[in-house]
Design a protein around this motif. Structure first.
Motif, PDB file in Angstrom:
ATOM      1  N   ALA A 181       0.827  -1.206   0.000  1.00  0.00           N
ATOM      2  CA  ALA A 181       0.000   0.000   0.000  1.00  0.00           C
ATOM      3  C   ALA A 181       0.864   1.259   0.000  1.00  0.00           C
ATOM      4  O   ALA A 181       0.507   2.281  -0.600  1.00  0.00           O
ATOM      5  N   TYR A 182       2.009   1.194   0.661  1.00  0.00           N
ATOM      6  CA  TYR A 182       2.939   2.321   0.675  1.00  0.00           C
ATOM      7  C   TYR A 182       3.630   2.448  -0.678  1.00  0.00           C
ATOM      8  O   TYR A 182       3.904   3.557  -1.142  1.00  0.00           O
ATOM      9  N   PHE A 183       3.914   1.321  -1.304  1.00  0.00           N
ATOM     10  CA  PHE A 183       4.503   1.327  -2.652  1.00  0.00           C
ATOM     11  C   PHE A 183       3.581   2.060  -3.616  1.00  0.00           C
ATOM     12  O   PHE A 183       4.025   2.919  -4.385  1.00  0.00           O
ATOM     13  N   ASP A 184       2.297   1.731  -3.574  1.00  0.00           N
ATOM     14  CA  ASP A 184       1.320   2.409  -4.437  1.00  0.00           C
ATOM     15  C   ASP A 184       1.328   3.914  -4.210  1.00  0.00           C
ATOM     16  O   ASP A 184       1.401   4.707  -5.151  1.00  0.00           O
ATOM     17  N   ALA A 185       1.232   4.276  -2.943  1.00  0.00           N
ATOM     18  CA  ALA A 185       1.063   5.685  -2.593  1.00  0.00           C
ATOM     19  C   ALA A 185       2.289   6.514  -2.942  1.00  0.00           C
ATOM     20  O   ALA A 185       2.176   7.624  -3.483  1.00  0.00           O
ATOM     21  N   ASN A 223      -6.162   5.008   5.315  1.00  0.00           N
ATOM     22  CA  ASN A 223      -6.299   4.439   3.976  1.00  0.00           C
ATOM     23  C   ASN A 223      -5.277   3.361   3.669  1.00  0.00           C
ATOM     24  O   ASN A 223      -5.067   2.998   2.509  1.00  0.00           O
ATOM     25  N   VAL A 224      -4.624   2.845   4.719  1.00  0.00           N
ATOM     26  CA  VAL A 224      -3.753   1.676   4.594  1.00  0.00           C
ATOM     27  C   VAL A 224      -4.211   0.655   5.625  1.00  0.00           C
ATOM     28  O   VAL A 224      -5.165   0.885   6.343  1.00  0.00           O
ATOM     29  N   GLY A 225      -3.537  -0.492   5.686  1.00  0.00           N
ATOM     30  CA  GLY A 225      -3.961  -1.525   6.629  1.00  0.00           C
ATOM     31  C   GLY A 225      -5.051  -2.398   6.032  1.00  0.00           C
ATOM     32  O   GLY A 225      -5.208  -2.476   4.804  1.00  0.00           O
ATOM     33  N   PRO A 226      -5.838  -3.093   6.863  1.00  0.00           N
ATOM     34  CA  PRO A 226      -6.898  -3.978   6.355  1.00  0.00           C
ATOM     35  C   PRO A 226      -7.850  -3.231   5.423  1.00  0.00           C
ATOM     36  O   PRO A 226      -8.287  -2.124   5.726  1.00  0.00           O
ATOM     37  N   GLY A 227      -8.140  -3.842   4.282  1.00  0.00           N
ATOM     38  CA  GLY A 227      -9.034  -3.215   3.319  1.00  0.00           C
ATOM     39  C   GLY A 227      -8.376  -2.151   2.470  1.00  0.00           C
ATOM     40  O   GLY A 227      -9.059  -1.390   1.766  1.00  0.00           O
ATOM     41  N   ALA A 228      -7.041  -2.101   2.482  1.00  0.00           N
ATOM     42  CA  ALA A 228      -6.323  -1.034   1.768  1.00  0.00           C
ATOM     43  C   ALA A 228      -6.522  -1.097   0.260  1.00  0.00           C
ATOM     44  O   ALA A 228      -6.349  -0.091  -0.430  1.00  0.00           O
ATOM     45  N   ASN A 229      -6.893  -2.274  -0.263  1.00  0.00           N
ATOM     46  CA  ASN A 229      -7.039  -2.407  -1.713  1.00  0.00           C
ATOM     47  C   ASN A 229      -8.393  -1.940  -2.236  1.00  0.00           C
ATOM     48  O   ASN A 229      -8.654  -2.024  -3.438  1.00  0.00           O
ATOM     49  N   ALA A 230      -9.259  -1.456  -1.358  1.00  0.00           N
ATOM     50  CA  ALA A 230     -10.516  -0.873  -1.826  1.00  0.00           C
ATOM     51  C   ALA A 230     -10.207   0.328  -2.715  1.00  0.00           C
ATOM     52  O   ALA A 230      -9.279   1.093  -2.448  1.00  0.00           O
ATOM     53  N   VAL A 231     -10.974   0.484  -3.769  1.00  0.00           N
ATOM     54  CA  VAL A 231     -10.692   1.531  -4.766  1.00  0.00           C
ATOM     55  C   VAL A 231     -10.586   2.925  -4.149  1.00  0.00           C
ATOM     56  O   VAL A 231      -9.612   3.649  -4.405  1.00  0.00           O
ATOM     57  N   PRO A 232     -11.550   3.374  -3.331  1.00  0.00           N
ATOM     58  CA  PRO A 232     -11.434   4.728  -2.771  1.00  0.00           C
ATOM     59  C   PRO A 232     -10.184   4.919  -1.924  1.00  0.00           C
ATOM     60  O   PRO A 232      -9.556   5.979  -1.955  1.00  0.00           O
ATOM     61  N   ARG A 233      -9.789   3.883  -1.176  1.00  0.00           N
ATOM     62  CA  ARG A 233      -8.633   4.005  -0.293  1.00  0.00           C
ATOM     63  C   ARG A 233      -7.333   4.079  -1.091  1.00  0.00           C
ATOM     64  O   ARG A 233      -6.398   4.780  -0.708  1.00  0.00           O
ATOM     65  N   LEU A 234      -7.280   3.364  -2.190  1.00  0.00           N
ATOM     66  CA  LEU A 234      -6.112   3.456  -3.072  1.00  0.00           C
ATOM     67  C   LEU A 234      -5.927   4.884  -3.562  1.00  0.00           C
ATOM     68  O   LEU A 234      -4.832   5.467  -3.461  1.00  0.00           O
ATOM     69  N   HIS A 235      -6.986   5.475  -4.068  1.00  0.00           N
ATOM     70  CA  HIS A 235      -6.897   6.833  -4.603  1.00  0.00           C
ATOM     71  C   HIS A 235      -6.621   7.860  -3.502  1.00  0.00           C
ATOM     72  O   HIS A 235      -5.867   8.822  -3.716  1.00  0.00           O
ATOM     73  N   LYS A 236      -7.196   7.662  -2.337  1.00  0.00           N
ATOM     74  CA  LYS A 236      -7.022   8.631  -1.249  1.00  0.00           C
ATOM     75  C   LYS A 236      -5.594   8.638  -0.717  1.00  0.00           C
ATOM     76  O   LYS A 236      -5.038   9.696  -0.415  1.00  0.00           O
ATOM     77  N   ARG A 237      -4.968   7.455  -0.577  1.00  0.00           N
ATOM     78  CA  ARG A 237      -3.607   7.454  -0.039  1.00  0.00           C
ATOM     79  C   ARG A 237      -2.613   8.026  -1.057  1.00  0.00           C
ATOM     80  O   ARG A 237      -1.642   8.683  -0.685  1.00  0.00           O
ATOM     81  N   ILE A 238      -2.859   7.777  -2.337  1.00  0.00           N
ATOM     82  CA  ILE A 238      -2.012   8.386  -3.368  1.00  0.00           C
ATOM     83  C   ILE A 238      -2.157   9.903  -3.324  1.00  0.00           C
ATOM     84  O   ILE A 238      -1.166  10.644  -3.356  1.00  0.00           O
ATOM     85  N   ALA A 239      -3.387  10.371  -3.229  1.00  0.00           N
ATOM     86  CA  ALA A 239      -3.647  11.817  -3.208  1.00  0.00           C
ATOM     87  C   ALA A 239      -3.023  12.478  -1.980  1.00  0.00           C
ATOM     88  O   ALA A 239      -2.526  13.612  -2.067  1.00  0.00           O
ATOM     89  N   GLU A 240      -3.015  11.774  -0.850  1.00  0.00           N
ATOM     90  CA  GLU A 240      -2.456  12.359   0.367  1.00  0.00           C
ATOM     91  C   GLU A 240      -0.938  12.517   0.258  1.00  0.00           C
ATOM     92  O   GLU A 240      -0.381  13.550   0.656  1.00  0.00           O
ATOM     93  N   VAL A 241      -0.259  11.517  -0.266  1.00  0.00           N
ATOM     94  CA  VAL A 241       1.193  11.638  -0.459  1.00  0.00           C
ATOM     95  C   VAL A 241       1.497  12.775  -1.422  1.00  0.00           C
ATOM     96  O   VAL A 241       2.395  13.598  -1.179  1.00  0.00           O
ATOM     97  N   ARG A 242       0.740  12.859  -2.491  1.00  0.00           N
ATOM     98  CA  ARG A 242       0.969  13.930  -3.470  1.00  0.00           C
ATOM     99  C   ARG A 242       0.718  15.302  -2.856  1.00  0.00           C
ATOM    100  O   ARG A 242       1.467  16.254  -3.098  1.00  0.00           O
ATOM    101  N   ARG A 243      -0.310  15.404  -2.024  1.00  0.00           N
ATOM    102  CA  ARG A 243      -0.635  16.689  -1.398  1.00  0.00           C
ATOM    103  C   ARG A 243       0.493  17.170  -0.497  1.00  0.00           C
ATOM    104  O   ARG A 243       0.921  18.329  -0.582  1.00  0.00           O
ATOM    105  N   VAL A 244       0.993  16.268   0.361  1.00  0.00           N
ATOM    106  CA  VAL A 244       2.033  16.662   1.312  1.00  0.00           C
ATOM    107  C   VAL A 244       3.306  17.069   0.574  1.00  0.00           C
ATOM    108  O   VAL A 244       3.910  18.104   0.871  1.00  0.00           O
TER     109      VAL A 244
END
Length: 262
Positions: A181-185, A223-244
Motif C-alpha cells: 500500500a505504501y509502494f502504491d502511494a 487508507n492503509v492496513g486492512p481493506g487497503a485495496n478498496a478503490v477509494p482508499r487506493l486513490h485517497k492514499r495516493i492523493a495524500e502523499v501527493r498533497r504533502v
C-alpha cells in the motif's frame, strides 16, 4: 520410468491396486492450437487451489502466449534488476524475492501508471488483465518510453529514500518490510512531482516522506492496513502523499529554476 528411485513393479500390492483404481485426467492441447487457448487453459488449471504465488502463475501463463509474452516478461525482469529499484525493494523478504516479488512490483507500478482507472478492487485480477492487454496488444505499451520513465522514477527514489521508500514510518523512524500500500502511494504520489523531488536533498525528502506516510498522519493511516485495496482508499492514499509533497517540496519557476521558499 522410475520416480524417486521406484517404479510401479517395485511397489507393494496394495499401492499398485490403489494406483490402478485412480483416475488421471489429461487435457491434450496440440501445437497447432491458438496460443491464446493454451494461455487460457493453463491459467484456469493453475489459478485454483495452487500453492504458487499469483505472479508465478502469471509468469508461466504469459510464456505460453509466445513471443509477445516472453518480451513482456523479459522487460519486467530487466526493470526488476535496475539498481535503484533493487535498493528501494531490498527490504522484501528473501522468499518474496525468490518468488518473483520484485517482478510483480514492477508490474504493479506499470499498471498503476498506465491503467489505474481500470482497477476495481482485486489486485491479482487487475494485474492479470493488464498483462493480457499488453501482450495481446489491446492497449498501447511503448517499451522505450516506459523504460525511461521507470529508470527516472526509481533512480530518484533510491537517491532520496533508499530502503526506507515503501515502509511504515512512526516517530520519524522507518519500520518493517515493504508494504504494498505504501509502494502504491509513494510511487504514484510522486510520479508527477519527480522533477521537484530530484532537487530536494535526501534529508529534506525523507522528512517530508515521514510527514506524508507516518503514523501521525491520520489522513494517510486510515487508507492503509486492512481493506487497503478498496478503490477509494487506493486513490485517497495516493492523493495524500501527493498533497504533502506538493506543499513541502521546492517549486519550479516558469524559467525552470528552483524556488526554495516553501
Amino acid at each position: 520410468v522410475p520416480l524417486n528411485g521406484r517404479d510401479f513393479l517395485s511397489l507393494d500390492g496394495v499401492l499398485q491396486l490403489e494406483l490402478k483404481r485412480k483416475t488421471l485426467r489429461a487435457i491434450v492441447i496440440r501445437r497447432t492450437n491458438d496460443p491464446n487457448l493454451r494461455y487460457e487453459m493453463f491459467k484456469r488449471l493453475n489459478s485454483g487451489g495452487s500453492p504458487a504465488e499469483a505472479h508465478e502463475i502469471r509468469n508461466a501463463s504469459l510464456r505460453i502466449v509466445g513471443e509477445a509474452g516472453e518480451r513482456f516478461l523479459a522487460f519486467l525482469e530487466q526493470c526488476a534488476g535496475h539498481s535503484g529499484f533493487q535498493e528501494v525493494t531490498d527490504v522484501l523478504s528473501d522468499q518474496a524475492k525468490q518468488r518473483l516479488g520484485r517482478e510483480e512490483l514492477v508490474l504493479r507500478f506499470l499498471a498503476l501508471k498506465l491503467s489505474i482507472r481500470t482497477y476495481k478492487g482485486s489486485i491479482s485480477d487487475w494485474l492479470d488483465d493488464f498483462s493480457e492487454a499488453v501482450v495481446k496488444k489491446k492497449t498501447d505499451f511503448n517499451y522505450s518510453v516506459e523504460e525511461k520513465a521507470f529508470d527516472r522514477v526509481f533512480t530518484v527514489l533510491a537517491e532520496k529514500f533508499g530502503a526506507e521508500a515503501f515502509v511504515k514510518h512512526k516517530n520519524e523512524r522507518a519500520l518493517g518490510g515493504l508494504a504494498p500500500a505504501y509502494f502504491d502511494a509513494v510511487t504514484m504520489g510522486l510520479w508527477p512531482l519527480i522533477d521537484r523531488l530530484e532537487t530536494a536533498t535526501p534529508d529534506v525528502a525523507r522528512k517530508i516522506l515521514n510527514e506524508a506516510v507516518g503514523h501521525e498522519n491520520e489522513d494517510f493511516r486510515e487508507n492503509v492496513g486492512p481493506g487497503a485495496n478498496a478503490v477509494p482508499r487506493l486513490h485517497k492514499r495516493i492523493a495524500e502523499v501527493r498533497r504533502v509533497f506538493d506543499e513541502k517540496l521546492p517549486s519550479k519557476s516558469a524559467n525552470g529554476s528552483v524556488r526554495r521558499d516553501r
